[in-house]
Structure formats: C-alpha cells, structure tokens
Design a protein around this motif. Structure first.
Motif, short mmCIF file in Angstrom:
data_model
loop_
_atom_site.label_atom_id
_atom_site.label_comp_id
_atom_site.label_asym_id
_atom_site.label_seq_id
_atom_site.Cartn_x
_atom_site.Cartn_y
_atom_site.Cartn_z
N LEU A 141 0.93 -1.28 0.09
CA LEU A 141 0.05 -0.04 -0.03
C LEU A 141 0.88 1.33 0.05
O LEU A 141 1.78 1.29 0.50
CB LEU A 141 -1.08 0.15 1.21
N ILE A 142 0.44 2.27 -0.81
CA ILE A 142 1.22 3.69 -0.66
C ILE A 142 0.37 4.57 0.03
O ILE A 142 -0.71 4.77 -0.08
CB ILE A 142 1.28 4.09 -2.22
N ARG A 143 1.12 5.30 0.95
CA ARG A 143 0.57 6.13 1.79
C ARG A 143 0.42 7.59 1.18
O ARG A 143 1.15 8.16 0.53
CB ARG A 143 1.35 6.40 3.09
N SER A 144 -0.60 8.30 1.98
CA SER A 144 -0.72 9.68 1.34
C SER A 144 -0.86 10.60 2.55
O SER A 144 -0.89 9.93 3.84
CB SER A 144 -2.03 9.99 0.33
N ASN A 145 -0.90 11.92 2.57
CA ASN A 145 -1.05 12.58 3.75
C ASN A 145 -2.29 13.38 3.60
O ASN A 145 -2.55 14.58 4.09
CB ASN A 145 0.07 13.59 3.78
N TYR A 146 -3.43 12.67 2.84
CA TYR A 146 -4.68 13.20 2.60
C TYR A 146 -5.32 13.80 4.20
O TYR A 146 -5.57 13.00 5.08
CB TYR A 146 -5.55 12.21 2.33
N GLY A 147 -5.78 15.01 4.21
CA GLY A 147 -6.12 15.82 5.38
C GLY A 147 -5.52 15.81 6.55
O GLY A 147 -5.90 15.69 7.74
N ASP A 148 -4.12 15.29 6.42
CA ASP A 148 -3.26 15.14 7.52
C ASP A 148 -2.39 16.44 7.57
O ASP A 148 -1.49 16.47 6.86
CB ASP A 148 -2.58 13.92 7.51
N PHE A 149 -2.28 17.21 8.47
CA PHE A 149 -1.49 18.48 8.68
C PHE A 149 -0.42 18.32 9.60
O PHE A 149 0.12 19.52 10.05
CB PHE A 149 -2.32 19.57 8.75
N THR A 150 -0.19 17.16 10.04
CA THR A 150 0.75 16.94 11.14
C THR A 150 1.95 16.14 10.47
O THR A 150 1.86 15.98 9.29
CB THR A 150 0.33 16.10 12.39
N SER A 151 2.90 16.03 10.98
CA SER A 151 4.28 15.08 10.43
C SER A 151 4.10 13.85 10.58
O SER A 151 4.84 13.10 10.36
CB SER A 151 5.51 15.89 10.53
N LYS A 152 3.11 13.32 11.73
CA LYS A 152 3.31 12.12 12.17
C LYS A 152 2.52 11.03 11.26
O LYS A 152 2.98 10.01 10.89
CB LYS A 152 2.43 12.02 13.48
N ASN A 153 1.33 11.51 10.64
CA ASN A 153 0.53 10.72 9.85
C ASN A 153 0.47 9.29 10.36
O ASN A 153 0.72 8.24 9.83
CB ASN A 153 1.43 10.43 8.38
N SER A 154 0.04 9.01 11.50
CA SER A 154 -0.19 7.60 12.03
C SER A 154 -1.15 6.84 11.68
O SER A 154 -1.25 5.77 11.76
CB SER A 154 -0.18 8.04 13.74
#
Ligand code: ATP
Length: 461
Positions: A155-168
């Motif tokens: 799976l390839i991750r995105s930062n959709y709707g994520d404005f932190t750098s953690k992306n947990s």
C-alpha cells in the motif's frame, strides 16, 4: 503483392513502436523517468478509452443485472484494515548482498520452475529460496548471494487531510479499485432495490508499491483495473462462477484477442476465505503467458468484514430471509489488456521489397477509424478534403494529414492501425469521388463523396 513475413515479435520492438507512434511514454521522462509510471500518448489514450468503453458496454450497459459506479479513490483508513490490505497485502523480497538490488522472491522461484506465490508464509518462502540457492542470480550484478526473504506491504500512503508530520493513521492510495463497490453496496441496494443475483462494476486506478516494477505496462506502481463484483446467495456460487468465467473468456475473444494466445490458470494457494480462483493469462511476446485478469470466488468475506469494521449491517433481505451475500469477483488490468492488444495487433509484412509495419487492430478498437489525405497541399484539394473531414468527424474518429508523400502517409496510418484512408486527388473536384484504401488488403476503391459516409460505415461494421 504482399507477403506475410514470418517474424518473431519482440517486446523491445513493440515498446519502441509505442513510443515512436505516440501510444505510451515513460512517466516523467525528461527527468530521467519514474519507475513504474507510464503516460498514454495521444493515440494511446484513444485505444485505452476504446478498450474501457467496450468493457463498460458489455459488462454494464448491455446487462440489466449490473450497475456501474465511480467511487472516490481515497477511502477511510479502516477500509484497508477491513479488506486485509494493511496486514496481508505484501510481496516477498530479498536483497542482493553484493549490489543491494531487490528481487521478488516468488517470481524468481517461478522462473526456475518452482511453484510459489506472495500468499505463502515468510517461513515457507525462505525455505524454498534457500533450497534454490545458486540457481537464482541477481539481475543486475549476476551474483547469487541474497538476504533472508521478508514481506513488504504494497500500500502507498498519502497525507490526505493530515497536517501534522506524524501521519499515524494514513489514508492510503487504493491498492485495488474494487473496494468502492463494497462501500456502496448498501447505497445501490437502497436506490435501486436490485434482486439478487446482481453485479456492480467499476473502472478505477490502483497503486501498489511494487518491489521491482518491470516489463513495461505489465507491472507498474500506478495502473488501472476494471472490476466487477457479483452478489449471490450463500452457497449458490459454483454454477455462477462457471458462467462468469465463460463470459470473461468470451469478452476477450470478442475484443479481438486470439484464443490460442489465452489460457486459464487455477490458483494453487487460496487465501483462507476463498473458495476458488482462476486467472486468464495472455501469451505476451518475449514475456510468455502471464495474468491479465483474476476471477475470484470470495464467499461472504468482503461484506462480512465491512459489516464488522463499519458497524453497518450489509446483509441483504429477501422474502423475510436475511443473509450476507457471497461475492464472485473479476478484476482486469486495463494496462495489461492494452499491452496484449498492441502485442496481438503488431504485424510486419513485405510489400514490394519493403517492410510495412501494420497494427491490425479490430476496427472497433482502432484509435483512428478514417484518415483524410489530400494528395497535395494545394487549396483545390485541401478545401474539399477539409470539407470531407468536417462531414465525417461526428460519425468516426478521423485524422486529417497533408504532410509528406502519400506513400509515407499510408505507412504512417498502417503503423497506427487506421482501417481506412480516404484520398482526395486531382480528379476529385471533377468526379466528386475519392479513393478509399483498406489497411489490411491495401486495395483501393473509388467512391462518390455523396455515398462515402454509408460506404465507410459499412466497412467499419
Ligand atoms: P500479480 O500476481 O501479477 O502481481 P495479482 O494477482 O496481484 O497480480 P490482482 O490483485 O488479482 O493481481 O489484480 C487484478 C489485475 O490487476 C491483474 O490480473 C492484473 O491485470 C492487474 N494488475 C495487478 N498488479 C498490477 C501491476 N502492478 N501493474 C499492472 N497491472 C496490474
């Protein structure tokens, strides 16, 4: 007049043709390319759309029991947990100790005749890989010393709707196109009240972090799938599964792939919930037979999982009876079928001592149907030629071309597989007729402009 040359098709030649003739380009080529990403050029996109339209027409529009869908690519993170992708969607990899090149272990084992696939446990794969030591060499440096086998999630991750750098809790790009069908199962039932059995279909992009994208369009990191899910009553799978297998085989024959280049392959290792799984394989030049579509008998796994993870009851009610439908799934790789189509169509013939490359696309799939070619650039010919183009363009995909000699233009149209060329010559202003040349026979016929549209329609079928 023309001689069918007995020639070996090679994938190298087909790849070079596809770039030269504007069908497929390497993704981000001017920056040195991006592994596993390809761009479809002006003619490629026409061919791709024709394949997808043929699928949509046969699978959705011609079938009263199928519903079409176009779901969002981004989905709730829990979707991929429910589907098993966050845990189980992985490929086995080992790394060359000499040059750090990664190899996909199951595929390397297959190449030397050992049955293996990505569903096997890390332990089993390690055992087989060790037993094959010495027989598998690194494709880059030729050495045969590898690390242990490990499984990597695709799976390839995105930062959709994520404005932190953690992306947990990342939103993933879709690992397969079909999950949107399960997510909308209830919506379709509520809107249309279909009687079971019925199907839902979708064409969509999929993204996988393939360890070694290779073989041109065959194994990419971004690709497109055309998927169906057929919802049936529990235990009513066997007969329907055979029907669907037959329909899918017939679709490829109708598309124009020759049946001698197609074959079935049954999966030896099934995931725990599956009841049966078969692939349709195509005999690609150079690569040989490999999968273009998977057809899976999946029991009630998918809707049961989404019921469990979402808390929404996805069972189906009928005559006072309630049950979680079972699913028969088909998943076709659009890019792989595109590759099969150009492989099948690519032909070479000897004509008057010269070689002509001709793409023998079935007429319905050819990117351009009719080319309009004035014999000279003089206005007395270009004007009527443009008028003919304008009169035909709403009926057929046409191309207007006035550059270079007529012989060269015919060759160019042969190379992109245009079934018919209409030549406007110096007699046209007088006799109000044109010459129509057939791609395959190269025969020419004089046709009155008044009768041209009907004539072309008949020829194109
Ligand atoms: P493979 O064993 O070749 O990796 P798969 O069994 O993982 O394929 P599915 O998950 O069943 O493939 O996907 C359905 C279809 O999607 C395949 O039959 C194939 O046509 C297409 N497909 C899968 N992975 C890729 C890829 N990396 N690039 C292009 N098409 C793909």
């Amino acid at each position: 007049m023309k001689k069918e040359e007995k020639f070996e098709k090679t994938m190298e030649e087909i790849i070079s043709w596809s770039k030269r003739r504007g069908f497929v380009y390497q993704g981000s080529e001017i920056y040195g390319g991006l592994g596993g990403a390809f761009d479809f050029g002006p003619l490629g996109v026409e061919l791709l759309n024709n394949i997808k339209s043929f699928w949509w027409k046969k699978v959705v529009q011609d079938r009263p029991d199928y519903y079409g869908l176009d779901s969002a690519m981004f989905k709730h993170p829990k979707v991929w947990e429910a589907s098993g992708h966050t845990m189980g969607f992985s490929d086995p990899v080992a790394e060359c100790k000499n040059c750090n090149t990664r190899v996909r272990v199951d595929k390397e084992l297959n190449k030397i005749g050992i049955e293996a696939d990505e569903k096997m446990s890390e332990e089993n794969l390690n055992k087989l890989f060790k037993e094959a030591a010495g027989k598998i060499k690194c494709g880059k440096c030729g050495k045969g010393d590898f690390t242990d086998v490990r499984k990597f999630n695709l799976l390839i991750r995105s930062n959709y709707g994520d404005f932190t750098s953690k992306n947990s809790d990342p939103v993933f790009l879709p690992g397969e196109a079909c999950q949107g069908i399960y997510l909308n199962f209830k919506n379709v039932v509520d809107s249309f009240h279909p009687k079971i059995p019925f199907g839902i279909a979708q064409i969509g992009k999929a993204f996988r972090n393939e360890i070694s994208p290779r073989n041109f369009l065959f194994r990419c990191r971004e690709f497109e799938q055309a998927d169906t899910q057929y919802f049936i009553k529990p235990d009513e799978n066997k007969e329907k599964y055979e029907d669907i297998k037959r329909e899918r085989w017939q679709w490829y024959a109708d598309l124009g792939l020759s049946e001698e280049n197609l074959r079935w392959k049954q999966h030896e290792n099934l995931v725990f919930y599956a009841s049966d799984a078969w692939d349709i394989e195509y005999n690609f030049p150079t690569y040989g037979f490999d999968e273009i579509e998977g057809i899976h008998d999946r029991t009630d796994y998918d809707l049961a999982q989404h019921t469990k993870f979402s808390g929404v009851d996805l069972s189906y009610g009928e005559n006072g009876e309630k049950f979680i439908p079972w699913v028969l799934e088909t998943s076709m790789g659009v890019g792989r079928v595109f590759l099969a189509m150009i492989s099948e169509a690519y032909s070479k013939e000897e004509v008057k001592g010269e070689t002509r490359i001709v793409m023998k696309f079935p007429k319905k799939i050819a990117p351009v149907k009719v080319a309009i070619l004035p014999l000279s650039k003089k206005e007395e010919l270009t004007k009527p030629a443009m008028e003919i183009f304008d009169s035909l363009k709403d009926k057929f995909v046409c191309q207007y071309d006035e550059t270079q000699s007529i012989g060269r233009r015919y060759r160019r149209q042969d190379e992109i597989g245009t079934p018919l060329c209409v030549t406007v010559d110096f007699d046209t202003p007088e006799d109000k007729a044109v010459t129509v040349r057939d791609r395959d026979s190269m025969e020419q016929e004089r046709v009155k402009i008044d009768e041209l549209e009907v004539y072309l329609q008949k020829k194109l079928g």
